[in-house]
Design a protein around this motif. Structure first.
Motif, mmCIF file in Angstrom:
data_model
loop_
_atom_site.group_PDB
_atom_site.id
_atom_site.type_symbol
_atom_site.label_atom_id
_atom_site.label_comp_id
_atom_site.label_asym_id
_atom_site.label_seq_id
_atom_site.Cartn_x
_atom_site.Cartn_y
_atom_site.Cartn_z
ATOM 1 N N ASP A 63 0.858 -1.182 0.000
ATOM 2 C CA ASP A 63 0.000 0.000 0.000
ATOM 3 C C ASP A 63 0.895 1.233 0.000
ATOM 4 N N TYR A 64 0.415 2.312 -0.576
ATOM 5 C CA TYR A 64 1.089 3.600 -0.440
ATOM 6 C C TYR A 64 0.006 4.663 -0.297
ATOM 7 N N TYR A 65 0.216 5.568 0.644
ATOM 8 C CA TYR A 65 -0.833 6.553 0.888
ATOM 9 C C TYR A 65 -0.245 7.791 1.540
ATOM 10 N N ARG A 66 -1.036 8.861 1.494
ATOM 11 C CA ARG A 66 -0.566 10.120 2.070
ATOM 12 C C ARG A 66 -1.757 11.017 2.377
ATOM 13 N N PRO A 67 -1.653 11.826 3.419
ATOM 14 C CA PRO A 67 -2.721 12.778 3.737
ATOM 15 C C PRO A 67 -2.632 13.990 2.814
ATOM 16 N N LEU A 68 -3.779 14.480 2.402
ATOM 17 C CA LEU A 68 -3.832 15.656 1.543
ATOM 18 C C LEU A 68 -4.169 16.894 2.375
ATOM 19 N N ALA A 69 -3.945 18.036 1.784
ATOM 20 C CA ALA A 69 -4.089 19.291 2.527
ATOM 21 C C ALA A 69 -5.517 19.517 3.014
ATOM 22 N N ASP A 70 -6.507 18.984 2.295
ATOM 23 C CA ASP A 70 -7.905 19.196 2.667
ATOM 24 C C ASP A 70 -8.456 18.062 3.530
ATOM 25 N N THR A 71 -7.578 17.320 4.191
ATOM 26 C CA THR A 71 -7.874 16.201 5.102
ATOM 27 C C THR A 71 -8.417 14.968 4.390
ATOM 28 N N ARG A 72 -8.313 14.902 3.109
ATOM 29 C CA ARG A 72 -8.594 13.650 2.403
ATOM 30 C C ARG A 72 -7.401 12.709 2.582
ATOM 31 N N LEU A 73 -7.628 11.429 2.332
ATOM 32 C CA LEU A 73 -6.557 10.450 2.327
ATOM 33 C C LEU A 73 -6.465 9.848 0.930
ATOM 34 N N LEU A 74 -5.289 9.981 0.313
ATOM 35 C CA LEU A 74 -5.034 9.358 -0.986
ATOM 36 C C LEU A 74 -4.424 7.991 -0.737
ATOM 37 N N TRP A 75 -4.996 6.967 -1.364
ATOM 38 C CA TRP A 75 -4.565 5.588 -1.114
ATOM 39 C C TRP A 75 -4.334 4.873 -2.432
ATOM 40 N N GLY A 76 -3.167 4.266 -2.587
ATOM 41 C CA GLY A 76 -2.868 3.533 -3.812
ATOM 42 C C GLY A 76 -2.340 2.148 -3.509
ATOM 43 N N GLY A 77 -2.352 1.314 -4.527
ATOM 44 C CA GLY A 77 -1.796 -0.020 -4.348
ATOM 45 C C GLY A 77 -2.200 -0.964 -5.454
ATOM 46 N N ARG A 78 -1.727 -2.198 -5.338
ATOM 47 C CA ARG A 78 -2.011 -3.277 -6.269
ATOM 48 C C ARG A 78 -1.371 -3.023 -7.632
ATOM 49 N N ILE A 79 -1.096 -4.089 -8.329
ATOM 50 C CA ILE A 79 -0.518 -4.039 -9.668
ATOM 51 C C ILE A 79 -1.283 -5.042 -10.523
ATOM 52 N N SER A 80 -1.599 -4.679 -11.739
ATOM 53 C CA SER A 80 -2.368 -5.567 -12.599
ATOM 54 C C SER A 80 -2.066 -5.246 -14.051
ATOM 55 N N ILE A 81 -2.393 -6.174 -14.911
ATOM 56 C CA ILE A 81 -2.284 -5.899 -16.345
ATOM 57 C C ILE A 81 -3.577 -5.301 -16.872
ATOM 58 N N LEU A 82 -4.583 -5.149 -15.989
ATOM 59 C CA LEU A 82 -5.895 -4.673 -16.403
ATOM 60 C C LEU A 82 -6.220 -3.335 -15.753
ATOM 61 N N GLU A 83 -6.704 -2.405 -16.558
ATOM 62 C CA GLU A 83 -7.322 -1.219 -15.995
ATOM 63 C C GLU A 83 -8.717 -1.607 -15.519
ATOM 64 N N ARG A 84 -9.170 -1.010 -14.427
ATOM 65 C CA ARG A 84 -10.491 -1.314 -13.891
ATOM 66 C C ARG A 84 -11.344 -0.059 -13.844
ATOM 67 N N SER A 85 -12.650 -0.259 -13.702
ATOM 68 C CA SER A 85 -13.554 0.874 -13.572
ATOM 69 C C SER A 85 -13.277 1.603 -12.266
ATOM 70 N N SER A 86 -13.717 2.846 -12.193
ATOM 71 C CA SER A 86 -13.540 3.646 -10.997
ATOM 72 C C SER A 86 -14.181 2.969 -9.786
ATOM 73 N N ALA A 87 -15.387 2.446 -9.954
ATOM 74 C CA ALA A 87 -16.084 1.809 -8.840
ATOM 75 C C ALA A 87 -15.348 0.554 -8.381
ATOM 76 N N ALA A 88 -14.833 -0.239 -9.319
ATOM 77 C CA ALA A 88 -14.105 -1.456 -8.950
ATOM 78 C C ALA A 88 -12.826 -1.122 -8.195
#
Length: 431
Positions: free
Chosen positions: A287-312
């Protein structure tokens, strides 16, 4: 959890950009850079800072469209290929020089932000490498390795000390990199483009290159609306190179990664993170993540050969977030997206010049912000030729060892996915 808006990116929503015209007609240039991401923009700026003129940048979509404008925003040293593997390949001395080149790139990015007044939500609060496994030896070995082999001092953080900053029972201590930072990557890319234009560089958006062809001593770079006749051409297309130049396109794998951004969390963020630092963990598929200035949390991760929909993407990463911060259950996800990165088979950046004379800088997937800036410096120095001295050729030669091995097309993509599943399973079993 609310469904995330489809095809909505936080970075683009918070920084739509100023817009640049599409190329029309025939123009001449000394250097034509193909790709308006970090590698292309950094190459153009490094050329301009060295006194080069008559530079053109062609971007198929908009500045920062690809991985450069969609990534986690971490700015720290290293490459996608682990440091131990680099030492195994080129030896300790060269590996140390390569790593310190990325540290110099981190400082160059910081310097450019301040020098040019680029507003990109810079947060100079460091980066934590947190230990996912209940094994203190992992961090001890890593800290000792970084100090002894690479001459880099990371601060050891005990589990109790980490708990003062990160309210999660998931982690077992950390290493802290104080000179690292994080930022809004799209705003930085757009800032670089503004600096380039101020320096006389011509930037064109909506100008997808259809063909690169030799014409005597020049190159003709054709788009739907025009063409550039240039002495030198630099290809920096990353995961969206498609079939533009098969010799280069066949050497990178387009690999997807996923990112989401929560709603503003307000005081709830303090219940999870009491630090402005960015965080990643010790797993292969971390996982990789960081707090944003407006108190949101940005969260990233996973690796795939497929792009997925926003909801997925939102559903997957929301589950990952709750494994670390169950106290955030019920938080809304406002943005989620996937995007393609360019990986070389060897996981090192690909910098060099083809026998036909085309320059290239690509293969930055997974750890690209500092290496793309490094690439710009190395390529610009080499393009400037004799005026840059023998050191320019030496720095470029450091990357030729890895070369442009074919990734194997569809078979290579399948192999990459299988490798990811294998390492993910290994981490699960280790846990």
């Amino acid at each position: 959890m609310a469904e995330a808006p489809l095809a909505t990116e936080y970075y683009r929503a918070t920084s739509p950009g100023v817009g640049y015209p599409a190329l029309e007609g025939t123009i001449d240039a000394a250097v034509c850079v193909i790709g308006g991401g970090f590698a292309g923009l950094s190459t153009a700026l490094a050329l301009a800072e060295r006194g080069a003129s008559d530079i053109v940048v062609l971007e198929a979509h908009s500045v920062g469209h690809g991985a450069s404008g969609r990534n986690g925003g971490f700015v720290f040293g290293g490459f996608s290929l682990g440091e131990r593997s680099i030492i195994d390949t080129v030896g300790e001395e060269d590996a140390r020089k390569l790593y310190h080149m990325t540290l110099a790139a981190v400082e160059r990015i910081r310097s450019r932000i301040h020098q040019y007044g680029i507003e990109c939500e810079l947060r100079e609060e460091g980066v934590y490498l947190v230990n996912w496994f209940d094994d203190e030896r992992i961090l001890e070995r890593q800290a000792r390795f970084m100090a002894d082999k690479l001459g880099v001092q990371w601060q050891r953080v005990s589990r109790a000390q980490l708990a003062e900053k990160i309210a999660s029972e998931r982690y077992f201590g950390a290493l802290f990199e104080p000179d690292a930072f994080h930022f809004h990557p799209l705003k930085y890319a757009q800032g670089l483009a503004r600096v380039l234009v101020a320096k006389g560089v011509r930037v064109f958006e909506g100008s997808k290159v259809a063909q690169i062809a030799a014409d005597g001593a020049l190159w003709r770079i054709a788009t739907a609306g025009g063409q550039v006749c240039a002495r030198d051409v630099v290809v920096c297309c990353g995961g969206y190179i498609d079939k533009l130049y098969p010799r280069l396109g066949g050497a990178v794998l387009p690999i997807a990664t996923y990112v989401m951004v929560t709603e503003p969390l307000g005081d709830r963020l303090q219940g999870a993170m009491r630090t402005g630092a960015a965080v990643y963990d010790t797993r292969f598929a971390f996982d990789y993540y960081r707090p944003l200035a407006d108190t949101r949390l940005l969260w990233g991760g996973r690796i795939s050969i497929l792009e997925r929909s926003s909801a997925a993407v939102a559903r997957l990463l929301y589950g990952d977030m709750l494994k670390v911060y169950p106290q955030l259950a019920g938080a809304r996800v406002d943005y989620a997206w996937s995007g393609m990165m360019s990986y070389a088979r060897h996981k090192m950046p690909q910098l060099g010049r083809l026998p036909d004379g085309i320059w290239y800088g690509m293969g930055f997937g997974g750890h690209g912000v500092a290496p793309t800036t490094l690439a710009g410096e190395v390529l610009a120095a080499a393009i400037m030729g004799g005026g840059a001295g023998a050191g320019a050729d030496e720095e470029l030669a450091r990357f030729t060892h890895w070369g442009l091995p074919s990734t194997g097309g569809p078979a290579g993509l399948l192999a990459a996915q299988l490798a990811y599943w294998y390492y993910d399973l290994r981490d699960w079993m280790r846990q």
